[in-house]
Design a protein around this motif. Structure first.
Motif, mmCIF file in Angstrom:
data_model
loop_
_atom_site.group_PDB
_atom_site.id
_atom_site.type_symbol
_atom_site.label_atom_id
_atom_site.label_comp_id
_atom_site.label_asym_id
_atom_site.label_seq_id
_atom_site.Cartn_x
_atom_site.Cartn_y
_atom_site.Cartn_z
ATOM 1 N N ASP A 63 13.393 -25.673 -21.595
ATOM 2 C CA ASP A 63 13.286 -24.628 -20.378
ATOM 3 C C ASP A 63 11.696 -24.213 -20.187
ATOM 4 O OD1 ASP A 63 15.605 -25.260 -19.474
ATOM 5 O OD2 ASP A 63 16.425 -22.863 -19.852
ATOM 6 N N ARG A 115 10.004 -27.181 -18.823
ATOM 7 C CA ARG A 115 10.334 -27.258 -17.381
ATOM 8 C C ARG A 115 10.035 -26.304 -16.455
ATOM 9 N NH1 ARG A 115 16.677 -28.683 -19.033
ATOM 10 N NH2 ARG A 115 16.377 -30.963 -19.596
ATOM 11 N N ARG A 116 9.836 -24.996 -16.619
ATOM 12 C CA ARG A 116 9.281 -23.961 -15.777
ATOM 13 C C ARG A 116 7.742 -24.203 -15.657
ATOM 14 N NH1 ARG A 116 12.812 -20.405 -17.934
ATOM 15 N NH2 ARG A 116 11.680 -20.165 -19.764
ATOM 16 N N PHE A 121 5.849 -27.392 -15.471
ATOM 17 C CA PHE A 121 5.156 -28.306 -14.496
ATOM 18 C C PHE A 121 5.995 -28.443 -13.201
ATOM 19 C CE2 PHE A 121 8.615 -30.607 -17.155
ATOM 20 C CZ PHE A 121 9.278 -31.087 -16.327
ATOM 21 N N ILE A 157 7.015 -31.879 -10.549
ATOM 22 C CA ILE A 157 7.117 -33.411 -10.776
ATOM 23 C C ILE A 157 7.361 -34.173 -9.415
ATOM 24 C CG2 ILE A 157 9.381 -33.305 -11.656
ATOM 25 C CD1 ILE A 157 8.536 -35.797 -13.296
ATOM 26 N N ASN A 182 15.896 -28.307 1.175
ATOM 27 C CA ASN A 182 15.693 -28.843 -0.010
ATOM 28 C C ASN A 182 14.535 -27.941 -0.846
ATOM 29 O OD1 ASN A 182 16.010 -31.996 -0.826
ATOM 30 N ND2 ASN A 182 16.163 -31.823 1.210
ATOM 31 N N GLU A 231 14.394 -24.673 -0.332
ATOM 32 C CA GLU A 231 14.999 -23.542 -0.926
ATOM 33 C C GLU A 231 15.944 -23.923 -2.050
ATOM 34 O OE1 GLU A 231 18.023 -22.476 2.144
ATOM 35 O OE2 GLU A 231 17.177 -20.514 2.006
ATOM 36 N N PHE A 232 16.599 -24.912 -2.119
ATOM 37 C CA PHE A 232 17.595 -25.532 -3.294
ATOM 38 C C PHE A 232 16.502 -25.231 -4.594
ATOM 39 C CE2 PHE A 232 19.071 -28.623 -6.442
ATOM 40 C CZ PHE A 232 20.283 -28.405 -6.172
ATOM 41 N N HIS A 233 15.385 -25.924 -4.494
ATOM 42 C CA HIS A 233 14.481 -26.050 -5.487
ATOM 43 C C HIS A 233 13.938 -24.573 -5.912
ATOM 44 C CE1 HIS A 233 11.146 -27.945 -8.127
ATOM 45 N NE2 HIS A 233 10.392 -26.766 -7.750
ATOM 46 N N VAL A 263 15.438 -21.669 -5.523
ATOM 47 C CA VAL A 263 16.736 -21.127 -6.283
ATOM 48 C C VAL A 263 17.081 -21.455 -7.750
ATOM 49 C CG1 VAL A 263 19.258 -20.352 -6.452
ATOM 50 C CG2 VAL A 263 17.958 -20.475 -4.128
ATOM 51 N N LEU A 264 16.793 -23.005 -7.966
ATOM 52 C CA LEU A 264 16.902 -23.442 -9.212
ATOM 53 C C LEU A 264 15.891 -22.897 -10.233
ATOM 54 C CD1 LEU A 264 19.185 -25.402 -9.520
ATOM 55 C CD2 LEU A 264 18.063 -27.139 -9.467
ATOM 56 N N TYR A 265 14.683 -22.780 -9.719
ATOM 57 C CA TYR A 265 13.610 -22.435 -10.471
ATOM 58 C C TYR A 265 13.317 -20.889 -10.619
ATOM 59 C CZ TYR A 265 11.989 -27.279 -11.490
ATOM 60 O OH TYR A 265 12.106 -28.525 -11.877
ATOM 61 N N LYS A 266 14.271 -20.132 -10.048
ATOM 62 C CA LYS A 266 14.480 -18.733 -10.081
ATOM 63 C C LYS A 266 13.011 -18.089 -9.514
ATOM 64 C CE LYS A 266 17.744 -18.769 -13.748
ATOM 65 N NZ LYS A 266 17.773 -20.140 -13.982
ATOM 66 N N ARG A 281 7.504 -29.412 -2.725
ATOM 67 C CA ARG A 281 8.544 -28.862 -3.605
ATOM 68 C C ARG A 281 8.173 -28.813 -5.007
ATOM 69 N NH1 ARG A 281 13.749 -32.584 -4.389
ATOM 70 N NH2 ARG A 281 12.330 -33.751 -5.672
#
Ligand SMILES: Nc1ncnc2c1ncn2[C@@H]1O[C@H](COP(=O)(O)OP(=O)(O)OP(=O)(O)O)[C@@H](O)[C@H]1O
Ligand SMILES: [Mg+2]
Lengths: 285, 248
Positions: free
Chosen positions: A94, A97-98, A100, A102, A118, A120-122, A124-127, A169
């Motif tokens: 984790d 992942r936070r 970098f 890609i 797209n 927004e999705f990213h 939220v997923l990455y907080k 993104r």
């Protein structure tokens, strides 16, 4: 410009690093990946300095994507050690992942969603904090000149627009390293220049480390501070374009490559990949 | 929480936007209702079993939910092929949350489809005997949806491409459907079929739906709920495990 907002909370996850070498962004030692009996990546070692633009140059099947997948936690290595921004991609997924962003070799957008969705999705997923998200999305979409198309479905975008969206993104959560796997493959020269324009600006103004793979000699020569030439899973040489030419006693990167690997990166291979992509695109409709 | 919500929302948006998919997936239940419902109606009646459409409608609702759910789960393979899966797998979000969000989204979509088919059946002449039990019927629909979306996710986590899909339809989904009591009563059938049917979680869904909608129940609500909830939990656990192991 857009980083002004982002910089406010940068540094929050910069503590507790494993490495003492603060200026190293990626460090890889004896990294190996086997698929069954086949060795796709064979004990490679290299390191990338912070703020550097680093190119992985190699022909089809050299192991570029496999290396990126291991660095970005998508594949487990068979053996070897990696450190990305001070974290181990195997142990500390984790945190890595936070840190970098890609852009994959293949498209990775949801075509049934709009450009904005797209992003927004990213986010939220990455907080990314809720209050900041709309502002960041706006700034990044403006940066890649897609703001006026924000509500269009991605399936109606051209290849270059999709690439730009993927770059925007990848930057949304303010990564320290941006991985780009063949970011310009299949794009026309004008779009390629355009994309490298953004990346250079980011690299210069924000100091983001850029790690990219490419088939294109001139691209590597023009934008990279350091190039690693990878062939059949091993790194055959590493250095600045100038150093590589000096090492091989040649006066173009093309000749240096030829002298190091005994062959050219063939242009017709690139042509056939593009063809396959186009077929796939048609098939998807 | 945010992760679960955004994945749920994505499934819903994709559903709402694919008009052709909505219409296409409602055509089949309509055909079953009309062709089978009216075609076999007289024979069913003569055999002393009552109104076939009444019997069939809950089965067709369950069928719709079964197909939509499995399909939602299997959609992961699409995401894998079109590359979007990598975007979710490389994010610093828990895979359990990602799997749960997706599954809840798929299950919501399947439940909506089930409710639409219920409405279509009513238009076609079906009359629930007890409208008070309608919420119970919807709850059972949601459980069927959850169970089979989780199963679809688990299967899709193991498949690399769509090639195995046809096999799953033929050797898993169709048998589950035909041997669930959706089309004909289970009473008085050969032992082997009864045995298979009682191992088939869909049988309990069909039974519960029939109980709630037309007051005919075989296993009983208690057992139906217990089996549906238990197997859903099991499939969710297995699906999460397999999903967390995906490498791309
Ligand atoms: N999942 C896999 N299973 C088996 N072999 C694989 C797998 N992924 C990659 N390979 C093999 O590993 C080798 C390296 O592949 P990789 O995708 O890393 O090459 P690449 O340098 O990115 O090439 P390209 O320029 O075509 O993208 C290839 O021979 C490929 O066939
Ligand atoms: Mg590659």
């Amino acid at each position: 410009m857009f980083m002004s907002v982002i910089l406010e909370e940068a540094g929050s996850h910069r503590n507790n690093r494993l490495d003492s070498e603060n200026n190293i962004s990626i460090k890889v030692e004896k990294l190996t990946k086997k698929f069954g009996d086949f060795t796709a990546v064979d004990s490679i070692s290299f390191s990338v300095k912070k703020g550097e633009t680093f190119a992985f140059l190699g022909p089809n099947g050299a192991g570029k994507t496999t290396t990126i997948k291991m660095l970005t936690t998508l594949l487990k290595p068979t053996s070897g050690v990696m450190l990305v921004n001070g974290y181990d991609p195997v142990q500390n997924q984790d945190a890595v992942r936070r840190s970098f962003g890609i852009v994959f070799q293949d498209e990775s957008l949801d075509e049934e969603l709009t450009a904005y969705e797209n992003m927004e999705f990213h986010g939220v997923l990455y907080k990314v904090p809720k209050e900041l998200l709309p502002k960041k999305i706006e700034e990044l979409l403006k940066f890649v000149e897609l703001w006026d198309r924000k509500n269009d479905f991605v399936k109606h975008f051209s290849g270059g627009m999709k690439r730009r969206l993927e770059i925007a993104r990848g930057l949304l959560h303010h990564p320290e390293v941006l991985f780009l796997d063949e970011p310009t493959l299949g794009l026309d020269p004008q779009t390629r220049n355009h994309i490298w324009g953004y990346l250079r600006e980011l690299n210069r103004t924000e100091g983001i480390t850029v790690f990219f793979t490419t088939h294109y000699m001139e691209e590597a020569e023009r934008v990279a501070d350091c190039i690693a030439i990878i062939d059949r899973g091993t790194i055959v040489a590493e250095g600045s374009p100038g150093e590589l030419m000096k090492q091989t006693n040649t006066n173009s990167l093309e000749d240096a490559f030829l002298s190091l690997t005994g062959r050219r990166i063939r242009e017709e291979e690139i042509g056939s990949i593009e063809q396959m992509r186009n077929i796939r695109k048609l098939w998807r409709r | 929480m945010g992760t679960i919500y955004i994945l749920w929302l994505r499934q819903l948006k994709r559903y709402m936007r694919s008009h052709s998919r909505i219409i296409g997936s409602l055509g089949q239940p309509l055909l079953f209702l009309l062709a089978l419902g009216y075609g076999f109606g007289p024979i069913f009646q003569k055999a002393g079993q009552g109104n076939y459409l009444e019997f069939l409608a809950p089965g067709v609702i369950a069928m719709t939910i079964l197909f939509t759910s499995i399909f939602s789960g299997i959609e992961i393979i699409w995401d894998r092929q079109f590359g979007f899966l990598k975007e979710t797998l490389v994010a610093p979000a828990s895979r359990l949350d990602i799997m749960i969000g997706r599954t809840l989204g798929g299950a919501t979509v399947a439940t909506i489809q089930g409710i639409i088919v219920l409405l279509i059946s009513i238009v076609a002449g079906f009359r629930p005997t007890n409208y008070v039990l309608l919420p119970v019927a919807i709850l059972i629909m949601a459980l069927i949806a959850l169970l089979f979306t989780a199963l679809g996710t688990a299967i899709a986590s193991l498949l690399e491409d769509m090639q195995g899909f046809q096999m799953i339809m033929n050797f898993l989904v169709m048998p589950l459907f035909f041997l669930s009591g959706a089309l004909f009563p289970l009473q008085g059938l050969p032992e082997a079929i009864i045995l298979f049917s009682s191992l088939n979680p869909l049988s309990y869904g069909v039974d519960g739906l029939r109980g709630a909608l037309i007051g005919q129940i075989y296993f009983g609500f208690g057992i139906d709920f217990l089996v549906l909830a238990g197997v859903s939990a099991l499939f969710l656990a297995v699906g999460s495990y397999l999903f967390s192991k995906i490498q791309v």
